[in-house]
Structures are given as structure tokens and as C-alpha cells.
Write a protein that holds these residues in place. Sequence first.
Motif, PDB file in Angstrom:
ATOM      1  N   GLU A  82       0.685  -1.009   0.051  1.00  2.00           N
ATOM      2  CA  GLU A  82       0.084   0.008  -0.092  1.00  2.00           C
ATOM      3  C   GLU A  82       1.010   1.280   0.047  1.00  2.00           C
ATOM      4  O   GLU A  82       0.551   2.131  -0.961  1.00  2.00           O
ATOM      5  CB  GLU A  82      -0.838   0.088   1.188  1.00  2.00           C
ATOM      6  N   THR A  83       1.601   1.362   1.058  1.00  2.36           N
ATOM      7  CA  THR A  83       2.190   2.524   1.515  1.00  2.36           C
ATOM      8  C   THR A  83       3.175   3.257   0.148  1.00  2.36           C
ATOM      9  O   THR A  83       2.975   4.494  -0.301  1.00  2.36           O
ATOM     10  CB  THR A  83       3.335   2.633   2.458  1.00  2.36           C
ATOM     11  N   CYS A  84       3.955   2.389  -0.432  1.00  2.00           N
ATOM     12  CA  CYS A  84       4.834   2.636  -1.727  1.00  2.00           C
ATOM     13  C   CYS A  84       4.017   3.366  -2.829  1.00  2.00           C
ATOM     14  O   CYS A  84       4.502   3.967  -3.670  1.00  2.00           O
ATOM     15  CB  CYS A  84       5.825   1.728  -2.095  1.00  2.00           C
ATOM     16  N   GLN A  85       2.991   2.931  -2.996  1.00  2.00           N
ATOM     17  CA  GLN A  85       2.113   3.171  -4.148  1.00  2.00           C
ATOM     18  C   GLN A  85       2.570   2.839  -5.326  1.00  2.00           C
ATOM     19  O   GLN A  85       2.495   3.736  -6.674  1.00  2.00           O
ATOM     20  CB  GLN A  85       1.602   4.706  -4.085  1.00  2.00           C
ATOM     21  N   LYS A  86       3.467   1.689  -5.510  1.00  2.00           N
ATOM     22  CA  LYS A  86       4.103   1.263  -6.969  1.00  2.00           C
ATOM     23  C   LYS A  86       3.534  -0.120  -7.232  1.00  2.00           C
ATOM     24  O   LYS A  86       4.116  -0.457  -8.492  1.00  2.00           O
ATOM     25  CB  LYS A  86       5.804   1.348  -6.561  1.00  2.00           C
ATOM     26  N   LEU A  87       2.890  -0.656  -6.436  1.00  2.00           N
ATOM     27  CA  LEU A  87       2.355  -1.947  -6.951  1.00  2.00           C
ATOM     28  C   LEU A  87       1.434  -1.906  -8.221  1.00  2.00           C
ATOM     29  O   LEU A  87       0.698  -1.423  -7.951  1.00  2.00           O
ATOM     30  CB  LEU A  87       1.655  -2.789  -5.979  1.00  2.00           C
ATOM     31  N   ASP A  88       1.845  -2.445  -9.257  1.00  2.00           N
ATOM     32  CA  ASP A  88       1.276  -2.533 -10.530  1.00  2.00           C
ATOM     33  C   ASP A  88       0.009  -3.439 -10.589  1.00  2.00           C
ATOM     34  O   ASP A  88       0.164  -4.609 -10.704  1.00  2.00           O
ATOM     35  CB  ASP A  88       2.127  -2.845 -11.701  1.00  2.00           C
ATOM     36  N   ALA A  89      -1.320  -2.862 -10.282  1.00  2.00           N
ATOM     37  CA  ALA A  89      -2.680  -3.896 -10.370  1.00  2.00           C
ATOM     38  C   ALA A  89      -2.722  -4.362 -11.681  1.00  2.00           C
ATOM     39  O   ALA A  89      -3.508  -5.183 -11.602  1.00  2.00           O
ATOM     40  CB  ALA A  89      -3.664  -2.908  -9.928  1.00  2.00           C
ATOM     41  N   GLN A  90      -2.260  -3.891 -12.899  1.00  2.00           N
ATOM     42  CA  GLN A  90      -2.218  -4.431 -14.256  1.00  2.00           C
ATOM     43  C   GLN A  90      -1.486  -5.625 -14.749  1.00  2.00           C
ATOM     44  O   GLN A  90      -1.401  -6.333 -15.551  1.00  2.00           O
ATOM     45  CB  GLN A  90      -2.666  -3.464 -15.067  1.00  2.00           C
ATOM     46  N   TYR A  91      -0.547  -5.856 -13.785  1.00  2.00           N
ATOM     47  CA  TYR A  91       0.514  -6.776 -13.783  1.00  2.00           C
ATOM     48  C   TYR A  91      -0.104  -8.120 -14.716  1.00  2.00           C
ATOM     49  O   TYR A  91       0.436  -8.563 -15.800  1.00  2.00           O
ATOM     50  CB  TYR A  91       1.252  -7.319 -13.004  1.00  2.00           C
ATOM     51  N   TYR A  92      -1.225  -8.652 -14.290  1.00  2.00           N
ATOM     52  CA  TYR A  92      -1.709  -9.947 -14.554  1.00  2.00           C
ATOM     53  C   TYR A  92      -2.262  -9.870 -16.071  1.00  2.00           C
ATOM     54  O   TYR A  92      -2.374 -10.817 -16.976  1.00  2.00           O
ATOM     55  CB  TYR A  92      -2.736 -10.389 -13.970  1.00  2.00           C
ATOM     56  N   GLU A  93      -2.383  -8.723 -16.524  1.00  2.29           N
ATOM     57  CA  GLU A  93      -2.667  -8.474 -18.203  1.00  2.29           C
ATOM     58  C   GLU A  93      -1.863  -8.796 -19.017  1.00  2.29           C
ATOM     59  O   GLU A  93      -2.196  -9.134 -20.165  1.00  2.29           O
ATOM     60  CB  GLU A  93      -3.352  -7.101 -18.243  1.00  2.29           C
ATOM     61  N   CYS A  94      -0.515  -8.894 -18.696  1.00  2.00           N
ATOM     62  CA  CYS A  94       0.408  -9.225 -19.650  1.00  2.00           C
ATOM     63  C   CYS A  94       0.332 -11.058 -20.257  1.00  2.00           C
ATOM     64  O   CYS A  94       1.073 -10.917 -21.312  1.00  2.00           O
ATOM     65  CB  CYS A  94       1.850  -9.056 -19.143  1.00  2.00           C
ATOM     66  N   TRP A  95      -0.324 -11.494 -19.494  1.00  3.35           N
ATOM     67  CA  TRP A  95      -0.463 -12.845 -19.896  1.00  3.35           C
ATOM     68  C   TRP A  95      -1.942 -13.107 -20.581  1.00  3.35           C
ATOM     69  O   TRP A  95      -2.387 -14.220 -21.206  1.00  3.35           O
ATOM     70  CB  TRP A  95      -0.317 -13.964 -18.756  1.00  3.35           C
ATOM     71  N   GLN A  96      -2.746 -12.220 -20.421  1.00  2.06           N
ATOM     72  CA  GLN A  96      -4.190 -12.491 -20.718  1.00  2.06           C
ATOM     73  C   GLN A  96      -4.410 -12.703 -22.212  1.00  2.06           C
ATOM     74  O   GLN A  96      -5.512 -13.425 -22.855  1.00  2.06           O
ATOM     75  CB  GLN A  96      -5.042 -11.489 -20.218  1.00  2.06           C
ATOM     76  N   ALA A  97      -3.634 -12.125 -23.214  1.00  2.32           N
ATOM     77  CA  ALA A  97      -3.887 -11.965 -24.704  1.00  2.32           C
ATOM     78  C   ALA A  97      -3.076 -13.348 -25.100  1.00  2.32           C
ATOM     79  O   ALA A  97      -3.212 -13.670 -26.259  1.00  2.32           O
ATOM     80  CB  ALA A  97      -3.314 -10.912 -25.192  1.00  2.32           C
ATOM     81  N   LEU A  98      -2.502 -14.154 -24.509  1.00  4.81           N
ATOM     82  CA  LEU A  98      -2.170 -15.476 -25.015  1.00  4.81           C
ATOM     83  C   LEU A  98      -3.210 -16.463 -25.518  1.00  4.81           C
ATOM     84  O   LEU A  98      -4.381 -16.505 -24.715  1.00  4.81           O
ATOM     85  CB  LEU A  98      -1.389 -16.273 -23.873  1.00  4.81           C
ATOM     86  N   LYS A  99      -2.987 -16.933 -26.653  1.00  5.34           N
ATOM     87  CA  LYS A  99      -4.045 -17.542 -27.256  1.00  5.34           C
ATOM     88  C   LYS A  99      -3.922 -19.421 -27.011  1.00  5.34           C
ATOM     89  O   LYS A  99      -2.945 -19.407 -27.080  1.00  5.34           O
ATOM     90  CB  LYS A  99      -4.092 -17.390 -28.799  1.00  5.34           C
ATOM     91  N   ASN A 100      -4.891 -19.840 -27.047  1.00  2.00           N
ATOM     92  CA  ASN A 100      -5.134 -21.365 -27.182  1.00  2.00           C
ATOM     93  C   ASN A 100      -4.928 -21.483 -28.834  1.00  2.00           C
ATOM     94  O   ASN A 100      -5.505 -21.427 -29.569  1.00  2.00           O
ATOM     95  CB  ASN A 100      -6.452 -21.742 -27.089  1.00  2.00           C
ATOM     96  N   ASN A 101      -3.501 -22.235 -29.036  1.00  2.00           N
ATOM     97  CA  ASN A 101      -3.175 -22.473 -30.408  1.00  2.00           C
ATOM     98  C   ASN A 101      -3.213 -23.929 -30.606  1.00  2.00           C
ATOM     99  O   ASN A 101      -2.836 -24.531 -31.642  1.00  2.00           O
ATOM    100  CB  ASN A 101      -1.645 -22.016 -30.655  1.00  2.00           C
ATOM    101  N   PHE A 102      -4.144 -24.717 -29.675  1.00  2.00           N
ATOM    102  CA  PHE A 102      -4.070 -26.208 -29.916  1.00  2.00           C
ATOM    103  C   PHE A 102      -4.844 -26.538 -31.281  1.00  2.00           C
ATOM    104  O   PHE A 102      -5.920 -26.052 -31.535  1.00  2.00           O
ATOM    105  CB  PHE A 102      -4.842 -26.928 -28.779  1.00  2.00           C
ATOM    106  N   LYS A 103      -4.261 -27.498 -31.758  1.00  2.54           N
ATOM    107  CA  LYS A 103      -4.660 -28.025 -33.236  1.00  2.54           C
ATOM    108  C   LYS A 103      -4.859 -29.628 -33.272  1.00  2.54           C
ATOM    109  O   LYS A 103      -3.808 -30.145 -32.766  1.00  2.54           O
ATOM    110  CB  LYS A 103      -4.233 -27.355 -34.474  1.00  2.54           C
ATOM    111  N   ILE A 104      -5.753 -30.019 -33.856  1.00  5.12           N
ATOM    112  CA  ILE A 104      -5.864 -31.632 -33.912  1.00  5.12           C
ATOM    113  C   ILE A 104      -6.056 -31.815 -35.645  1.00  5.12           C
ATOM    114  O   ILE A 104      -6.946 -31.267 -36.270  1.00  5.12           O
ATOM    115  CB  ILE A 104      -6.920 -32.200 -33.443  1.00  5.12           C
ATOM    116  N   ASP A 105      -4.737 -32.350 -36.188  1.00  7.62           N
ATOM    117  CA  ASP A 105      -5.200 -32.573 -37.699  1.00  7.62           C
ATOM    118  C   ASP A 105      -6.143 -33.608 -38.099  1.00  7.62           C
ATOM    119  O   ASP A 105      -6.116 -34.710 -37.494  1.00  7.62           O
ATOM    120  CB  ASP A 105      -3.732 -32.660 -38.394  1.00  7.62           C
ATOM    121  N   ASN A 106      -7.079 -33.522 -38.762  1.00  8.52           N
ATOM    122  CA  ASN A 106      -8.073 -34.460 -39.415  1.00  8.52           C
ATOM    123  C   ASN A 106      -7.376 -35.399 -40.402  1.00  8.52           C
ATOM    124  O   ASN A 106      -6.623 -35.001 -41.340  1.00  8.52           O
ATOM    125  CB  ASN A 106      -9.409 -33.757 -39.646  1.00  8.52           C
TER     126      ASN A 106
END
Length: 439
Positions: free
Chosen positions: A415-439
Motif C-alpha cells: 500500500e504505502t509505496c503506491q508502486k504495486l502494478d495492479a495491471q500486471y496480470y494483463e501481460c498474460w491475458q492475450a495468450l491464445k489457445n493454439n491447440f490443433k488436431i489434424d484431421n
Amino acid sequence: MTYKLQYLSGFGSHFSSEDERCPNSLPVAQNSPQQCPYGLYAEQLSGSAFTAPRNENVRTWLYRKLPSAVHMPFQPYNNAKYLTQNWDEQPPNPNQMRWKPFDMPATSGKGVTFVEGIHTVCGAGDARVRHGLAVHIYLCNVSMNDSALYNSDGDFLIVPQEGILDITTELGRMTVAPNEICVIPQGIRFAVKVKAPSRGYILEVYDGHFCLPDLGPIGANGLANPRDFETPVAWFDNADVSEFNVISKYQGSLFVAKQKHSVFDVVAWHGNYVPYKYDLSKFMVINSVSFDHCDPSIFTVLTCPSLRPGTAIADFVIFPPRWSVQEHTFRPPYYHRNCMSEFMGLILGRYEAKEEGFAAGGATLHSIMTPHGPDVKCFDGASKADLKPERIAEGTQAFMFESSLSLAVTKWGVETCQKLDAQYYECWQALKNNFKIDN
């Protein structure tokens, strides 16, 4: 200012030094003769039990003008407002944490010394039972004058990030700049002078002392080589002092005792319990030259072992400039969860796995079993890169304090230092599910 230093030939070796102004001030043959040269007092500083095994036994004999016992009673010293050992200030939080660069004191207004500028971010354990650690940030802008600090609780590993530290210890003086580190072992008194606002990191360990890691199959040479560590040459302060403050960190709190002489009155010394510094650019990197990703333990500079073989109370690890040449390999740090706590800091440049958001003078904490790894940009780039030999981390120096203990974050850190980045988790949110099964 350049101070005289001598190279350590190896940890556990025996060293000796005397101020050149007092030749032959080291006693011959006896540690504590009936009368010491120049009318000095003999005093032993022990960093281990008297009966510790020879390869673990550390102590240094000091030959000084007055014994350390010549001081007035200690009184509480409350000038370091954010130094704490209270790990229950905040509820537990397993989330990934990132701090933006911590604010240094303004050049105008009240001066803040190194001692007053120690801010505890996280830690675990209890100094009273000699088990645990603490991670601090120091933020200061004025020198310690006619005062010295010693840590009864453990060793300080100091990592400057901005600003040069001129450190005077009982055993001599050393200058420590960014991309260098120093260790002040438990009990050794020291003072820090600065010429400009300064910022850095401190790893404090309550268990034992820092040492070089075993190299195993690496062999005799590699990582941090013993010959590259330096310790001060004996030097004593000959100026008259009417009042000197001795500050003690004891059981997590600070106390001060006044005396009428400087603690920096050691004319000569010999032993193997010494402060030392190390230039991180001298680290000999070991890495894969075929394929796959080595564990980050190959970047360990110093370790403080626990009683469990292969497990550390704390490791100091760096990620220096190096060549990356692996084939068929995702070269950046892989996604992982592990049984260690990882506190990272950045001295300069941009960290290879997160070039955005993690800035020099800031930090991250990934707690035990909390997942973490490269951000989206890093993953996409490394997955598609042409894997030719590449120089990485050029102009960068990131480091990690890694521990087997589960670290609690302080109120200042949250709290006191006011430097904690509340948005840090967002750096992973755009990772995509690239899983593919070839038919």
C-alpha cells in the motif's frame, strides 16, 4: 573515490591487512599478546560458533584503538520508519506482483540516510531464531556522518541500482557501483556515503552466511570465480569525533548507542570473516550450446544454504549479457511454477522476458507455486524467431533473490509505496489457445 582493495583467493581463506600508516601493527605469532603494537586493543569478531567445523569456522581479529564495548547504553532508534519484521501486516496474497520503480527521496527537503531509507518489501522467518530472510529497498540521498550500522540479525547483500555507494567498514573502505554487489556479514559495522539520490536492493539472511555454490560437474572454474571477489585494505579514521552514533539492528528493530570515538579505528586485522564486493560483469556464464533450456540455477552468484542439501534459504542469481545458441528451443525463460519464491529486480536495461512494464529500479515477486513466464510479445517473438546465434541481454542486468521460504509482503510493499502494478496480470491475458488436431 577509489579505495584500496585486495583480492580474495578463495572463500574460507585467511587474509591479513594493516594500515600503511602503522607498519608492523599486526602482532607476530600471537592473536592476543600481552601488549599489542602501538598500544592497540585486540578484539575478535566471530561469525560462527567457536566449535564450528574448520571449513565453516569464520572469525577475524581486529587491532583497534578502543574496544567496541566502550559506548553508552543502547536506546530505541525509530528513524527507519518502514523497516519491519512483522510478516502479518497484510493478509496472504498468492498473486503475481510487480512494482514500478520505487521513488527516491527528493533532492529538496529532509535528507534521508541509508539506514533511514531502508524499506522492507517482503520476508519470512524470525531473526530471533536465526531462520529466515528479508528483502528491502534502500532509498537515500545523504551520507551517514559520524554514525555506523551493524546487523546483529544476519548478513546484508547490497545491490546498488542507481547511485554509487562509498562504504566504510571496520576492516576498510570500498566503492560499490551499479552492476556491482557487496556483502556486509553479520556484526560488521559500516557507514554509507552518497553523492546523489541512490536506490538499490538488499537481501538479508538470518541463517548462516553467503557462500559460493558448489559447481558439481561444471568443475573447478565457472560462474563467480573466487579470485574476482575483493575485500578492503585496513584503514582507520584519525579524525577527532565528539559524538558518534552506533546503530544496531537487533531482533528486527533498531537501537542506537552514543560514544566519543569512531568505530572505524581498526589499524590492522587478520582472519576470514570479511566484507567483500564483486563486479557482476566478471560472472562466467554457463549455458547450453546444443538444445533445450538450462535451469536458472546455472546463474547463481552466491547462496545461503539451508539444512536440506541442495535447498537454499536464499540464492542470488543474475541474468547477464550472454550468447544464446540453442537449436529447436524456446529460448526465453519457460512458463513455470515451482516450490521457491522468486523476487526479481532490474539494475539496468530491459529484461529479456518482459521488455515492457518491468523497469529498472522496480521489482517482481512470484510466490511459491504461482505460475509465471514470458509475456505475449516475448512468447510470439521467440516462437517464430530464426534460431541463429544471438547476443541477448546486452546492456541489461536483471537479478533474482530466490528462496525456499514463502515470503509475506509488507504493508509498505502493498500500500504505502503506491508502486504495486495492479495491471500486471494483463501481460498474460492475450495468450491464445493454439491447440490443433489434424484431421
